[in-house]
Every structure is written in structure tokens, then in C-alpha cells.
Design a protein around this motif. Sequence first.
Motif, PDB file in Angstrom:
ATOM      1  N   LEU A  41       0.847  -1.197   0.000  1.00 61.26           N
ATOM      2  CA  LEU A  41       0.000   0.000   0.000  1.00 61.26           C
ATOM      3  C   LEU A  41       0.881   1.244   0.000  1.00 61.26           C
ATOM      4  CD1 LEU A  41      -2.977   1.116   0.297  1.00 61.26           C
ATOM      5  CD2 LEU A  41      -2.461   1.284   2.745  1.00 61.26           C
ATOM      6  N   VAL A  42       0.657   2.128  -0.982  1.00 58.87           N
ATOM      7  CA  VAL A  42       1.441   3.359  -1.085  1.00 58.87           C
ATOM      8  C   VAL A  42       0.487   4.546  -1.146  1.00 58.87           C
ATOM      9  CG1 VAL A  42       3.406   4.459  -2.207  1.00 58.87           C
ATOM     10  CG2 VAL A  42       3.027   2.003  -2.526  1.00 58.87           C
ATOM     11  N   THR A  43       0.695   5.498  -0.253  1.00 55.71           N
ATOM     12  CA  THR A  43      -0.173   6.669  -0.184  1.00 55.71           C
ATOM     13  C   THR A  43       0.648   7.942  -0.287  1.00 55.71           C
ATOM     14  OG1 THR A  43      -0.041   6.691   2.240  1.00 55.71           O
ATOM     15  CG2 THR A  43      -1.870   5.472   1.241  1.00 55.71           C
ATOM     16  N   PRO A  44       0.062   9.009  -0.797  1.00 56.08           N
ATOM     17  CA  PRO A  44       0.750  10.302  -0.799  1.00 56.08           C
ATOM     18  C   PRO A  44       0.878  10.824   0.637  1.00 56.08           C
ATOM     19  CG  PRO A  44      -1.120  10.277  -2.334  1.00 56.08           C
ATOM     20  CD  PRO A  44      -1.256   9.085  -1.459  1.00 56.08           C
ATOM     21  N   THR A  45       2.019  11.370   0.991  1.00 62.23           N
ATOM     22  CA  THR A  45       2.206  11.880   2.354  1.00 62.23           C
ATOM     23  C   THR A  45       1.462  13.181   2.579  1.00 62.23           C
ATOM     24  OG1 THR A  45       4.264  12.940   1.627  1.00 62.23           O
ATOM     25  CG2 THR A  45       4.449  10.784   2.698  1.00 62.23           C
ATOM     26  N   ALA A  46       1.144  13.894   1.513  1.00 60.44           N
ATOM     27  CA  ALA A  46       0.492  15.204   1.653  1.00 60.44           C
ATOM     28  C   ALA A  46      -1.027  15.106   1.624  1.00 60.44           C
ATOM     29  CB  ALA A  46       0.974  16.142   0.547  1.00 60.44           C
ATOM     30  N   MET A  47      -1.577  13.936   1.912  1.00 60.61           N
ATOM     31  CA  MET A  47      -3.027  13.756   1.857  1.00 60.61           C
ATOM     32  C   MET A  47      -3.721  14.514   2.984  1.00 60.61           C
ATOM     33  SD  MET A  47      -3.635   9.724   0.942  1.00 60.61           S
ATOM     34  CE  MET A  47      -5.398   9.904   1.156  1.00 60.61           C
ATOM     35  N   ASP A  48      -4.592  15.449   2.639  1.00 59.97           N
ATOM     36  CA  ASP A  48      -5.437  16.128   3.617  1.00 59.97           C
ATOM     37  C   ASP A  48      -6.820  15.513   3.647  1.00 59.97           C
ATOM     38  OD1 ASP A  48      -3.454  17.968   4.334  1.00 59.97           O
ATOM     39  OD2 ASP A  48      -3.966  19.263   2.632  1.00 59.97           O
ATOM     40  N   GLU A  49      -7.194  14.905   2.516  1.00 62.00           N
ATOM     41  CA  GLU A  49      -8.489  14.279   2.392  1.00 62.00           C
ATOM     42  C   GLU A  49      -8.304  12.891   1.782  1.00 62.00           C
ATOM     43  OE1 GLU A  49     -10.750  16.846  -0.064  1.00 62.00           O
ATOM     44  OE2 GLU A  49     -10.819  18.496   1.385  1.00 62.00           O
ATOM     45  N   LYS A  50      -9.395  12.223   1.563  1.00 60.45           N
ATOM     46  CA  LYS A  50      -9.334  10.936   0.895  1.00 60.45           C
ATOM     47  C   LYS A  50      -8.989  11.120  -0.577  1.00 60.45           C
ATOM     48  CE  LYS A  50     -12.654   8.779   4.025  1.00 60.45           C
ATOM     49  NZ  LYS A  50     -13.897   7.974   4.132  1.00 60.45           N
ATOM     50  N   ALA A  51      -8.426  10.071  -1.180  1.00 62.13           N
ATOM     51  CA  ALA A  51      -7.998  10.163  -2.573  1.00 62.13           C
ATOM     52  C   ALA A  51      -8.504   8.960  -3.359  1.00 62.13           C
ATOM     53  CB  ALA A  51      -6.476  10.231  -2.657  1.00 62.13           C
ATOM     54  N   PRO A  52      -8.631   9.102  -4.676  1.00 61.10           N
ATOM     55  CA  PRO A  52      -9.005   7.946  -5.501  1.00 61.10           C
ATOM     56  C   PRO A  52      -7.986   6.825  -5.335  1.00 61.10           C
ATOM     57  CG  PRO A  52      -9.087   9.984  -6.770  1.00 61.10           C
ATOM     58  CD  PRO A  52      -8.425  10.312  -5.478  1.00 61.10           C
ATOM     59  N   ALA A  53      -8.447   5.591  -5.473  1.00 59.09           N
ATOM     60  CA  ALA A  53      -7.598   4.432  -5.244  1.00 59.09           C
ATOM     61  C   ALA A  53      -7.417   3.628  -6.530  1.00 59.09           C
ATOM     62  CB  ALA A  53      -8.207   3.540  -4.162  1.00 59.09           C
ATOM     63  N   VAL A  54      -6.218   3.091  -6.705  1.00 57.86           N
ATOM     64  CA  VAL A  54      -5.924   2.274  -7.889  1.00 57.86           C
ATOM     65  C   VAL A  54      -5.284   0.962  -7.454  1.00 57.86           C
ATOM     66  CG1 VAL A  54      -4.667   2.116 -10.065  1.00 57.86           C
ATOM     67  CG2 VAL A  54      -5.613   4.321  -9.342  1.00 57.86           C
ATOM     68  N   LEU A  55      -5.876  -0.123  -7.881  1.00 58.77           N
ATOM     69  CA  LEU A  55      -5.330  -1.454  -7.665  1.00 58.77           C
ATOM     70  C   LEU A  55      -4.295  -1.721  -8.754  1.00 58.77           C
ATOM     71  CD1 LEU A  55      -5.934  -3.940  -5.759  1.00 58.77           C
ATOM     72  CD2 LEU A  55      -7.276  -4.852  -7.670  1.00 58.77           C
ATOM     73  N   VAL A  56      -3.105  -2.144  -8.361  1.00 62.05           N
ATOM     74  CA  VAL A  56      -2.014  -2.408  -9.300  1.00 62.05           C
ATOM     75  C   VAL A  56      -1.779  -3.919  -9.324  1.00 62.05           C
ATOM     76  CG1 VAL A  56       0.374  -1.893  -9.923  1.00 62.05           C
ATOM     77  CG2 VAL A  56      -0.994  -0.184  -8.698  1.00 62.05           C
ATOM     78  N   ILE A  57      -1.887  -4.513 -10.510  1.00 62.19           N
ATOM     79  CA  ILE A  57      -1.918  -5.973 -10.591  1.00 62.19           C
ATOM     80  C   ILE A  57      -0.738  -6.497 -11.399  1.00 62.19           C
ATOM     81  CG2 ILE A  57      -3.364  -7.961 -11.135  1.00 62.19           C
ATOM     82  CD1 ILE A  57      -5.751  -5.933 -11.152  1.00 62.19           C
ATOM     83  N   HIS A  58       0.010  -7.373 -10.771  1.00 66.16           N
ATOM     84  CA  HIS A  58       1.271  -7.858 -11.333  1.00 66.16           C
ATOM     85  C   HIS A  58       1.070  -8.867 -12.458  1.00 66.16           C
ATOM     86  CE1 HIS A  58       0.779 -11.645  -9.163  1.00 66.16           C
ATOM     87  NE2 HIS A  58       0.687 -11.007  -8.003  1.00 66.16           N
ATOM     88  N   GLU A  59       2.197  -9.249 -13.048  1.00 68.03           N
ATOM     89  CA  GLU A  59       2.213 -10.260 -14.096  1.00 68.03           C
ATOM     90  C   GLU A  59       2.064 -11.645 -13.460  1.00 68.03           C
ATOM     91  OE1 GLU A  59       5.818  -7.694 -15.982  1.00 68.03           O
ATOM     92  OE2 GLU A  59       5.556  -8.308 -13.906  1.00 68.03           O
ATOM     93  N   ASN A  60       2.430 -12.684 -14.165  1.00 66.57           N
ATOM     94  CA  ASN A  60       2.216 -14.056 -13.678  1.00 66.57           C
ATOM     95  C   ASN A  60       3.387 -14.555 -12.847  1.00 66.57           C
ATOM     96  OD1 ASN A  60       4.070 -14.250 -15.789  1.00 66.57           O
ATOM     97  ND2 ASN A  60       3.304 -16.231 -16.492  1.00 66.57           N
ATOM     98  N   ARG A  61       3.970 -13.668 -12.033  1.00 64.02           N
ATOM     99  CA  ARG A  61       5.163 -14.061 -11.276  1.00 64.02           C
ATOM    100  C   ARG A  61       5.252 -13.407  -9.915  1.00 64.02           C
ATOM    101  NH1 ARG A  61       7.763 -11.452 -16.427  1.00 64.02           N
ATOM    102  NH2 ARG A  61       5.866 -12.522 -17.066  1.00 64.02           N
ATOM    103  N   GLY A  62       4.163 -12.800  -9.464  1.00 71.56           N
ATOM    104  CA  GLY A  62       4.146 -12.214  -8.139  1.00 71.56           C
ATOM    105  C   GLY A  62       4.537 -10.752  -8.115  1.00 71.56           C
ATOM    106  N   LEU A  63       4.562 -10.201  -6.923  1.00 73.11           N
ATOM    107  CA  LEU A  63       4.798  -8.777  -6.713  1.00 73.11           C
ATOM    108  C   LEU A  63       6.290  -8.472  -6.771  1.00 73.11           C
ATOM    109  CD1 LEU A  63       3.654  -5.985  -6.016  1.00 73.11           C
ATOM    110  CD2 LEU A  63       3.755  -6.640  -3.595  1.00 73.11           C
ATOM    111  N   ASN A  64       6.781  -8.256  -7.987  1.00 72.65           N
ATOM    112  CA  ASN A  64       8.203  -7.982  -8.159  1.00 72.65           C
ATOM    113  C   ASN A  64       8.491  -6.479  -8.039  1.00 72.65           C
ATOM    114  OD1 ASN A  64       7.612  -6.825 -10.727  1.00 72.65           O
ATOM    115  ND2 ASN A  64       7.789  -8.818 -11.712  1.00 72.65           N
ATOM    116  N   ALA A  86      -2.477   3.741  -3.872  1.00 72.92           N
ATOM    117  CA  ALA A  86      -2.162   2.591  -4.718  1.00 72.92           C
ATOM    118  C   ALA A  86      -1.960   1.348  -3.868  1.00 72.92           C
ATOM    119  CB  ALA A  86      -0.911   2.865  -5.551  1.00 72.92           C
ATOM    120  N   PHE A  87      -2.506   0.235  -4.330  1.00 70.84           N
ATOM    121  CA  PHE A  87      -2.388  -1.022  -3.602  1.00 70.84           C
ATOM    122  C   PHE A  87      -2.046  -2.129  -4.581  1.00 70.84           C
ATOM    123  CE2 PHE A  87      -4.420  -4.709  -1.256  1.00 70.84           C
ATOM    124  CZ  PHE A  87      -3.475  -4.741  -0.236  1.00 70.84           C
ATOM    125  N   ALA A  88      -0.912  -2.802  -4.338  1.00 70.13           N
ATOM    126  CA  ALA A  88      -0.434  -3.861  -5.225  1.00 70.13           C
ATOM    127  C   ALA A  88      -0.398  -5.180  -4.464  1.00 70.13           C
ATOM    128  CB  ALA A  88       0.954  -3.514  -5.765  1.00 70.13           C
TER     129      ALA A  88
END
Length: 301
Positions: A93-116, A133-135
Amino acid sequence: MNEPNAYPDSTHPIPQEAFDWYDEYAHGIIDRRTFMARLGTLTAAGLTMSSMLAVLMPDYAVAEQVSFNDPDIKATYEKFDSPHGYREGRGYLVTPTAMDEKAPAVLVIHENRGLNPYIMDVARRLAKDGFVAFAPDALFPKGGYPGNDDEGRELQASMERGKIEQDFIAAANYLKTHPKSSGKLGAVGFCFGGYIVNMLAAVIPEKLNAGVSFYGTPAAKELRKNVKGPLVIQLAGLDQRVNATWPEYEEDLKANGVDYKMYEYPNVNHGFHNDSTGRFDKDSAEIAWKRTVEFFKAKLA
């Protein structure tokens, strides 16, 4: 544009066949022995095995674009429940440090070999642009990404495909309702991850607000009637295997009135966005990523 079939110094160009064989090897169509044997047939043309592998295989040490120490982001590992999958998942999970409010979220999906490291870097890039962002790592039930892609591929191939898919559905639900998420959910995936984006668009269309699939195959035919979009489909011009699935998928998207755009980048290979291998094409990758970020900013606002 960077040539997809050349050494960094362009002294001895690698034939396109080598990239095609690597794609077959990376996706389990041929085994490592067959892949290496085929590469061996090219050495008579002045190419060495070591120099070809140096181009084809990933080198993550030179590919990082956003450091995990970047002061603009904060990265942690978070677990989530997956009752219909492998029971519990974990992701980066990666978030912007300057967040004052909630932000849109994006799921990041790896290839066929895991979270490299490449996929982790993609998550950091999105956080730098203001997204949560969440991978997830599909290999978490097996101990996580093992540190190299060959072992990662073997591990993922040993797992149940249906349970992996359920883990990503659970990850999407986790992220959409995360305390730092605005409730707007996007997903971007590469290769197998591109397929997962297409699958999510078909099985949770009411929850996925925007999807970007990089060289991914479509969901099962019977599921495509559920797709609503919006979607961006990014294809590599030389990727015959994945591109062969596009015409039928496009017919289904048109029949369902789905909001979509397809971009095909000429003279580049499957994996052209991955800056850790010789398949990387800087110009096309930058254009494709710019389109991705702009799409998410427009659809997840």
C-alpha cells in the motif's frame, strides 16, 4: 523510439524470434530447456547467450523510477481478508504523504510471477500522482514473491487460478472501502494483471470505476456481457498472442455499448512498459503511462 530488438549499443540486433520465444517461456507455453535451446540456435550469428539473456531477463536494480524513500509517499504492507480465495492476502500500500483528504484508489496488478520490484515501483508512481495505490501479491499464500521471476512463475503456476482471482476481487473490495480511499476505484494490470483488470470489469462492474489493461487477455466469453467500463486497452504491436484475442473482445464491448479506448503501439513487444528488460520501449511506455494517469484522473475524480 527505442528498437525492441536491439542491444543497448545496437551492435548486434537480437532477432524478433528471441523476444517471441521469451514470451512463450514467460507464459508457460515452452519450458526453460526449450527456450535456452532455441536461443542457442542464434549464437552462430555472432550473438552470445549471456548478452541475449542480459537483454531478455529483468534487471530490477536499474529500473526504479520512484524510491521507496521518496518523501512524497509512504509505503506499508497491509493484509486483507479473502474468504473465497486463499483466506488472507497481503499487498503493498502506497499513499501520498500530503493527503489532507481521501484520494481515488488504484489497484495495481502484477504479471504471472508475483509482486516484483517493477510492480512495486508502478504503485509508487501512482502515489506520486496523488492516488492511493495497492499492489497485492498473489504469491502471499506461498510465502510471497521469492526474489526472482523464474521461481515466481513456478509458484504462481502451482496455485489455483480461481482462488487467485478471488483474492484480487477481495483486494479490490478492500481498497475501495479503505479509510484513505475516496470510494472511487481504478485498476491497472500488466499481462496476467491485464487479464485480471478485464476480469474485474466483468465480475464487479458496479465497483470498478475505471480499468486499464496492458496487453491482457479478456475475461471468459460468458462474463463479458457484464462489462460496463470505462476501459483503456493498451496493446503491443508485435504481441501476436494477446492481439489475436482483441477482435472478438472488441465486438463484445461494442455490442454492450461499453465506454472503451484501445491503443496499439507499433513495433513494440509484449511487456513494453516494463523498464527492467530489453522489451522496454521508452517512448511508447511514457505515452501509455501518460494516458493511464490522465484516464484515472478524469474517471476517478
